[in-house]
Design a protein around this motif. Structure first.
Motif, PDB file in Angstrom:
ATOM      1  N   ILE A  49       0.842  -1.195   0.000  1.00  0.00           N
ATOM      2  CA  ILE A  49       0.000   0.000   0.000  1.00  0.00           C
ATOM      3  C   ILE A  49       0.877   1.245   0.000  1.00  0.00           C
ATOM      4  O   ILE A  49       1.882   1.302   0.716  1.00  0.00           O
ATOM      5  CB  ILE A  49      -0.928   0.027   1.231  1.00  0.00           C
ATOM      6  N   LEU A  50       0.522   2.221  -0.813  1.00  0.00           N
ATOM      7  CA  LEU A  50       1.169   3.537  -0.801  1.00  0.00           C
ATOM      8  C   LEU A  50       0.144   4.523  -0.257  1.00  0.00           C
ATOM      9  O   LEU A  50      -0.817   4.867  -0.948  1.00  0.00           O
ATOM     10  CB  LEU A  50       1.614   3.956  -2.204  1.00  0.00           C
ATOM     11  N   PRO A  51       0.305   4.984   1.000  1.00  0.00           N
ATOM     12  CA  PRO A  51      -0.664   5.926   1.581  1.00  0.00           C
ATOM     13  C   PRO A  51      -0.673   7.259   0.835  1.00  0.00           C
ATOM     14  O   PRO A  51       0.223   7.551   0.039  1.00  0.00           O
ATOM     15  CB  PRO A  51      -0.167   6.100   3.027  1.00  0.00           C
ATOM     16  N   ALA A  52      -1.677   8.062   1.128  1.00  0.00           N
ATOM     17  CA  ALA A  52      -1.785   9.375   0.485  1.00  0.00           C
ATOM     18  C   ALA A  52      -0.693  10.325   0.954  1.00  0.00           C
ATOM     19  O   ALA A  52      -0.214  11.163   0.194  1.00  0.00           O
ATOM     20  CB  ALA A  52      -3.156   9.990   0.750  1.00  0.00           C
ATOM     21  N   GLY A  53      -0.282  10.217   2.218  1.00  0.00           N
ATOM     22  CA  GLY A  53       0.721  11.138   2.756  1.00  0.00           C
ATOM     23  C   GLY A  53       0.094  12.447   3.176  1.00  0.00           C
ATOM     24  O   GLY A  53      -1.129  12.576   3.314  1.00  0.00           O
ATOM     25  N   ARG A  54       0.960  13.440   3.380  1.00  0.00           N
ATOM     26  CA  ARG A  54       0.477  14.725   3.884  1.00  0.00           C
ATOM     27  C   ARG A  54      -0.439  15.431   2.879  1.00  0.00           C
ATOM     28  O   ARG A  54      -0.281  15.295   1.662  1.00  0.00           O
ATOM     29  CB  ARG A  54       1.664  15.631   4.212  1.00  0.00           C
ATOM     30  N   SER A  55      -1.380  16.177   3.385  1.00  0.00           N
ATOM     31  CA  SER A  55      -2.237  16.976   2.521  1.00  0.00           C
ATOM     32  C   SER A  55      -1.466  18.194   2.032  1.00  0.00           C
ATOM     33  O   SER A  55      -0.614  18.729   2.750  1.00  0.00           O
ATOM     34  CB  SER A  55      -3.480  17.427   3.290  1.00  0.00           C
ATOM     35  N   HIS A  56      -1.732  18.619   0.807  1.00  0.00           N
ATOM     36  CA  HIS A  56      -0.999  19.756   0.249  1.00  0.00           C
ATOM     37  C   HIS A  56      -1.940  20.597  -0.600  1.00  0.00           C
ATOM     38  O   HIS A  56      -2.743  20.067  -1.380  1.00  0.00           O
ATOM     39  CB  HIS A  56       0.174  19.276  -0.606  1.00  0.00           C
ATOM     40  N   LYS A  57      -1.818  21.931  -0.447  1.00  0.00           N
ATOM     41  CA  LYS A  57      -2.741  22.823  -1.146  1.00  0.00           C
ATOM     42  C   LYS A  57      -2.514  22.842  -2.650  1.00  0.00           C
ATOM     43  O   LYS A  57      -3.392  23.289  -3.408  1.00  0.00           O
ATOM     44  CB  LYS A  57      -2.622  24.243  -0.577  1.00  0.00           C
ATOM     45  N   ARG A  58      -1.324  22.389  -3.103  1.00  0.00           N
ATOM     46  CA  ARG A  58      -1.052  22.350  -4.534  1.00  0.00           C
ATOM     47  C   ARG A  58      -1.013  20.919  -5.042  1.00  0.00           C
ATOM     48  O   ARG A  58      -0.204  20.552  -5.889  1.00  0.00           O
ATOM     49  CB  ARG A  58       0.275  23.063  -4.833  1.00  0.00           C
ATOM     50  N   ALA A  59      -1.931  20.131  -4.548  1.00  0.00           N
ATOM     51  CA  ALA A  59      -1.961  18.716  -4.916  1.00  0.00           C
ATOM     52  C   ALA A  59      -2.153  18.524  -6.416  1.00  0.00           C
ATOM     53  O   ALA A  59      -1.524  17.654  -7.034  1.00  0.00           O
ATOM     54  CB  ALA A  59      -3.078  18.008  -4.153  1.00  0.00           C
ATOM     55  N   THR A  60      -3.011  19.338  -7.025  1.00  0.00           N
ATOM     56  CA  THR A  60      -3.250  19.209  -8.459  1.00  0.00           C
ATOM     57  C   THR A  60      -1.976  19.438  -9.255  1.00  0.00           C
ATOM     58  O   THR A  60      -1.652  18.677 -10.184  1.00  0.00           O
ATOM     59  CB  THR A  60      -4.327  20.206  -8.918  1.00  0.00           C
ATOM     60  N   GLU A  61      -1.237  20.498  -8.922  1.00  0.00           N
ATOM     61  CA  GLU A  61       0.019  20.798  -9.631  1.00  0.00           C
ATOM     62  C   GLU A  61       1.052  19.700  -9.405  1.00  0.00           C
ATOM     63  O   GLU A  61       1.823  19.367 -10.314  1.00  0.00           O
ATOM     64  CB  GLU A  61       0.583  22.148  -9.168  1.00  0.00           C
ATOM     65  N   LEU A  62       1.062  19.114  -8.197  1.00  0.00           N
ATOM     66  CA  LEU A  62       2.003  18.031  -7.916  1.00  0.00           C
ATOM     67  C   LEU A  62       1.673  16.796  -8.748  1.00  0.00           C
ATOM     68  O   LEU A  62       2.567  16.145  -9.301  1.00  0.00           O
ATOM     69  CB  LEU A  62       1.980  17.690  -6.427  1.00  0.00           C
ATOM     70  N   LEU A  63       0.400  16.480  -8.866  1.00  0.00           N
ATOM     71  CA  LEU A  63       0.006  15.314  -9.642  1.00  0.00           C
ATOM     72  C   LEU A  63       0.242  15.523 -11.136  1.00  0.00           C
ATOM     73  O   LEU A  63       0.391  14.553 -11.888  1.00  0.00           O
ATOM     74  CB  LEU A  63      -1.468  14.985  -9.388  1.00  0.00           C
ATOM     75  N   ALA A  64       0.281  16.784 -11.578  1.00  0.00           N
ATOM     76  CA  ALA A  64       0.526  17.084 -12.991  1.00  0.00           C
ATOM     77  C   ALA A  64       1.995  17.374 -13.274  1.00  0.00           C
ATOM     78  O   ALA A  64       2.362  17.669 -14.411  1.00  0.00           O
ATOM     79  CB  ALA A  64      -0.320  18.288 -13.418  1.00  0.00           C
ATOM     80  N   SER A  65       2.861  17.271 -12.263  1.00  0.00           N
ATOM     81  CA  SER A  65       4.268  17.654 -12.394  1.00  0.00           C
ATOM     82  C   SER A  65       5.101  16.568 -13.061  1.00  0.00           C
ATOM     83  O   SER A  65       4.680  15.412 -13.202  1.00  0.00           O
ATOM     84  CB  SER A  65       4.849  17.965 -11.009  1.00  0.00           C
ATOM     85  N   GLN A  66       6.331  16.960 -13.468  1.00  0.00           N
ATOM     86  CA  GLN A  66       7.267  15.997 -14.031  1.00  0.00           C
ATOM     87  C   GLN A  66       7.651  14.961 -12.986  1.00  0.00           C
ATOM     88  O   GLN A  66       7.911  13.798 -13.312  1.00  0.00           O
ATOM     89  CB  GLN A  66       8.525  16.722 -14.533  1.00  0.00           C
ATOM     90  N   ALA A  67       7.686  15.377 -11.710  1.00  0.00           N
ATOM     91  CA  ALA A  67       8.003  14.441 -10.627  1.00  0.00           C
ATOM     92  C   ALA A  67       6.980  13.306 -10.587  1.00  0.00           C
ATOM     93  O   ALA A  67       7.334  12.137 -10.364  1.00  0.00           O
ATOM     94  CB  ALA A  67       8.030  15.177  -9.286  1.00  0.00           C
TER      95      ALA A  67
END
Length: 341
Positions: free
Chosen positions: A235-253
């Protein structure tokens, strides 16, 4: 004839609670329901006697200047920083551990569990997983551009049963002889996987997860994965909440992470429990990077208009399948009703 009408039509014609997976453009999936030191050179001994003379005392040598304390302080600060980083790394790695899923309790709740007797729900998800697995590793042209083993389970709105289906699908695939499964809690705003698996909050509350891996390039994916007592399920948990979650999910990372997740183990299937598609932008961003999508539709609750809107948003994705969930199996009762509020 609309997709939902087709789904309902197939539901009326089915016996019991059988389900199947087909592309959304054709029909719907129907469910009822990790050194020695060197010696100094010897001083030579004088070979002749020398007249004893009382020497004149030499002037005292000036004391050596004290070394500046600044370099010492700098070294100490560097050492402290290194120690802190090592401690942080150790703390992160300690989260990569084994957790216990109460399989007996899941079985009592009607969920899919390994080594349990054949149940209706287990048979349902056997039918659902088979075409998904075939497409995930198919060598021929299936319309999947990349990452066929990345499967997102989503819904239009909250409460339709996407997490229930994601968890059962993950456990069912983990029962396969040739595949391992990584279940990713990608609903970072409202993580639900730990609750459905009845995990101890102490096991997951402080665990790093998906968001932490994206935010910290020194954190390895393996440090965030939780092994379970189902040997083939992590299982990979969600981890910490972040206000820029959308940008993180769309990032190169995120793209790099998905490549790593998809390709590190050739036999792995990754199930993503996604946020609702119509309420968040995170889900639509995530959908663009998936190989397959399973859209959960709540029977007699989700309207045709809602389903059409979601399918319109996913029109660029050619591998969308429908799960018709919470369908009634007999008069006065429903198969999945007791699992949802």
């Amino acid at each position: 004839m609309s997709i939902i009408e087709k789904a309902v039509g197939r539901l009326d014609q089915s016996k019991g609670a059988a389900g199947a997976v087909t592309p959304a453009a054709e029909s719907a999936i129907e469910i009822k329901a990790e050194t020695a030191a060197e010696h100094a050179p010897a001083v030579p001994v004088a070979s002749a006697l020398v007249e004893a003379v009382i020497p004149t005392p030499a002037p005292a040598a000036a004391p050596a200047p004290l070394a500046s304390a600044e370099p010492v302080a700098a070294v100490q600060a560097t050492q402290r920083t290194t120690q802190q980083e090592q401690a942080q790394t150790s703390a992160r790695k300690s989260t990569s551990r084994r957790i216990e899923i109460d399989l007996a309790q899941l079985h009592q709740l009607g969920m899919v569990t390994p080594d349990a007797e054949r149940t209706i729900i287990a048979e349902e998800f056997r039918l659902i997983k088979r075409p998904l697995i075939e497409k995930a590793f198919a060598k021929n042209n299936t319309g999947i551009k990349h990452h066929g083993n990345l499967i997102m389970v989503a819904s239009s709105l909250p409460g339709e049963g996407k997490t229930f289906c994601a968890v059962n699908l993950a456990i069912s695939i983990a029962m396969e002889m040739d595949h391992t499964v990584l279940l990713v809690d990608a609903d970072v705003a409202r993580p639900s996987v730990p609750r459905y698996l009845r995990l101890d909050p102490a096991d997951t509350a402080s665990a790093v997860g998906l968001m932490d891996v994206l935010l910290d390039d020194k954190l390895d994916l393996a440090d965030a994965m939780l092994k379970t007592n189902i040997d083939t399920l992590s299982i990979l948990p969600a981890g910490r909440s972040h206000k820029r979650a959308t940008e993180l999910l769309a990032s190169q990372a995120m793209s790099s992470l998905l490549d790593e997740i998809a390709n590190r183990y050739p036999d792995r299937i990754v199930i993503f429990d996604s946020p609702p598609l119509l309420l968040t932008t995170e889900a639509r961003v995530l959908a663009n990077q998936m190989g397959q999508i399973v859209l959960v539709v709540e029977a007699e609750a989700t309207t045709q208009h809602v389903v059409k809107e979601v399918l319109r948003q996913l029109k660029s994705h050619t591998n969308v399948n429908l799960v018709y969930n919470k369908a009634k199996t007999f008069a006065g009762g429903d198969y999945y009703g007791r699992y949802y509020g």
